[in-house]
Design an enzyme around this catalytic site. Structure first.
Site, mmCIF file in Angstrom:
data_model
loop_
_atom_site.group_PDB
_atom_site.id
_atom_site.type_symbol
_atom_site.label_atom_id
_atom_site.label_comp_id
_atom_site.label_asym_id
_atom_site.label_seq_id
_atom_site.Cartn_x
_atom_site.Cartn_y
_atom_site.Cartn_z
ATOM 1 N N LYS A 204 -3.173 4.235 -3.303
ATOM 2 C CA LYS A 204 -2.652 4.510 -1.961
ATOM 3 C C LYS A 204 -1.446 5.446 -2.028
ATOM 4 C CE LYS A 204 -1.380 4.615 2.235
ATOM 5 N NZ LYS A 204 -0.933 3.539 3.085
ATOM 6 N N CYS A 258 4.432 6.960 5.669
ATOM 7 C CA CYS A 258 3.681 7.135 4.414
ATOM 8 C C CYS A 258 4.224 8.285 3.581
ATOM 9 C CB CYS A 258 2.203 7.361 4.713
ATOM 10 S SG CYS A 258 1.355 5.900 5.345
#
Length: 420
Positions: A204, A258
């Protein structure tokens, strides 16, 4: 088989996930420390902006499959979807994960599943989550099935991507992997890949780090092209005509929960090795200052007090999300300049310092309009009206969103990030 699922954290990931499970028949208890979020959700209302989420939540609450609480309760599955922000020293703030995990320990029983969705530094499940869960007296991997399954969705498309995107599940053992895979098959139409928790965590992080590094390359190119008096956007367009080249686009910085955060989690764990990642983060973090310097340069010929209007403050277009927005840092820099007054307009944001409800009111008597976010709203700007209300009709486009020829032909002075 329908389950009772307790989801901790009702933000941009937890709430859509809760709504998705609930509308597929599971009984969901959503937990959040924000009393307003809890109260509004129990009325079938949401406190974030995401297409179609309000309709789905209203339906889920009305059906009785979704309720909100301030504290967790017994369930079959616990999903932790709380924030993992960055500290000032660029290390991960894991306090929310720790608190959420500790809060479910009294509720755990044999056969439960615990899933960490929050994006976390590599090793979080093994070194942080499991030791806390073991306080329950249950054997992790046998009595308690545990996995990391990171979200991989884009704000503005969350509901669609929750269903269609491929998913990664990093279980502490094969049994955990299979149990969590079966659960997400409730709504996931994409492929589901099984691996270890630490591999899932790193995967991720690298998905977002790849994009961050590419954007840093584009931002560095923008600075180089300004120095060489060529157009970075033209260079990128021509370079990307090569079949194996895909340079991203420059801008005033990188934000969001993110891209602006995840790469630091890798640097934190491997500071001596992650040199490219570290430099890319610093390059992207330097862009608000670079834009501020361009603003000062454009306004250098104006002697009296100057006014700058910022168009767009979110971290990406067409959403209301301000998390880690580089535009907020640009505003902070402008705020420290005694010679500059500030006004802001964003069609998606209504509670921000200097915010105006009408764009042309925000532009009134302004010496420079900075297009900081390329919201669709700004496609139909009336440049004649803009010129009429501004004191000095200067435009700095940080997104290559408007046509230089059209703007200049209408009598405004157009400046572009990445070109001088």
């Amino acid at each position: 088989m329908k389950k009772k699922i307790c989801i901790l954290g009702l933000g941009y990931i937890g709430l859509p996930t809760a709504a998705m499970f609930a509308t597929h028949g599971h009984k969901i208890v959503g937990v959040d420390v924000n009393n307003t979020v809890v109260s509004e959700l129990n009325k079938g209302k949401i406190t974030i902006e995401e297409p179609y989420l309000d309709i789905m939540v209203q339906s889920a609450v009305k059906s009785g499959n979704l309720v909100a609480r301030s504290t967790p309760e017994d369930a079959d599955v616990f999903i932790i979807a709380v924030p993992t922000p960055i500290n000032k020293d660029k290390t991960a703030d894991m306090s929310y994960v720790v608190s959420a995990t500790e809060s479910i320990v009294p509720c755990l029983k044999k056969g439960n599943i615990v899933i960490l969705e929050s994006t976390s530094p590599p090793g979080t499940v093994e070194n942080l989550l499991i030791p806390i869960l073991e306080k329950s007296g249950l054997d992790v991997g046998r009595d308690l099935l545990v996995a990391h399954s990171p979200e991989r969705v884009l704000p503005g498309r969350i509901l669609k991507e929750l269903e269609e995107n491929n998913r990664i599940i990093g279980g502490v053992n094969q049994e955990s992997c299979e149990a969590v895979k079966e659960l997400y098959r409730t709504f996931v139409k994409g492929e589901i890949y099984l691996t270890t928790p630490t591999t899932a965590e790193m995967t991720k992080l690298m998905e977002n780090t790849f994009r961050d590094v590419n954007i840093a390359l584009a931002n560095e190119l923008a600075k180089i092209c300004e120095s060489m008096k060529i157009n970075a956007w033209e260079v990128i367009e021509l370079a990307n005509k090569h079949p194996r080249v895909n340079i991203h686009q420059p801008g005033p910085g990188v934000g969001g929960h993110c891209l602006a955060v995840d790469p630091w989690f890798i640097v934190e764990k491997q500071p001596k090795t992650a040199k490219i990642i570290d430099l890319s983060r610093k390059t992207n973090d330097s862009m608000p200052t670079h834009v501020y310097d361009r603003i000062k340069e454009i306004l250098s010929g104006i002697k009296d007090n100057k006014k700058v209007t910022i168009l767009g403050v979110t971290y990406k277009p067409n959403i209301d999300d301000l998390r880690e927005s580089p535009v907020l840092e640009l505003i902070d820099l402008l705020e420290q300049d005694d010679d500059i007054d500030i006004s802001i307009f964003d069609p998606h944001v209504f509670t921000c310092k200097y915010i105006e409800k009408d764009m042309y009111n925000a532009l009134k008597d302004s010496d420079l309009a900075v297009l900081a976010v390329n919201h669709d709203y700004f496609k139909n700007v009336d440049f004649q009206n803009m010129k009429g209300v501004m004191k000095t009709p200067n435009i700095l486009d940080t997104r290559n969103f408007w046509s230089e020829d059209i703007v200049n032909d209408l009598g405004l002075d157009y400046y572009l990030l990445g070109k001088k």
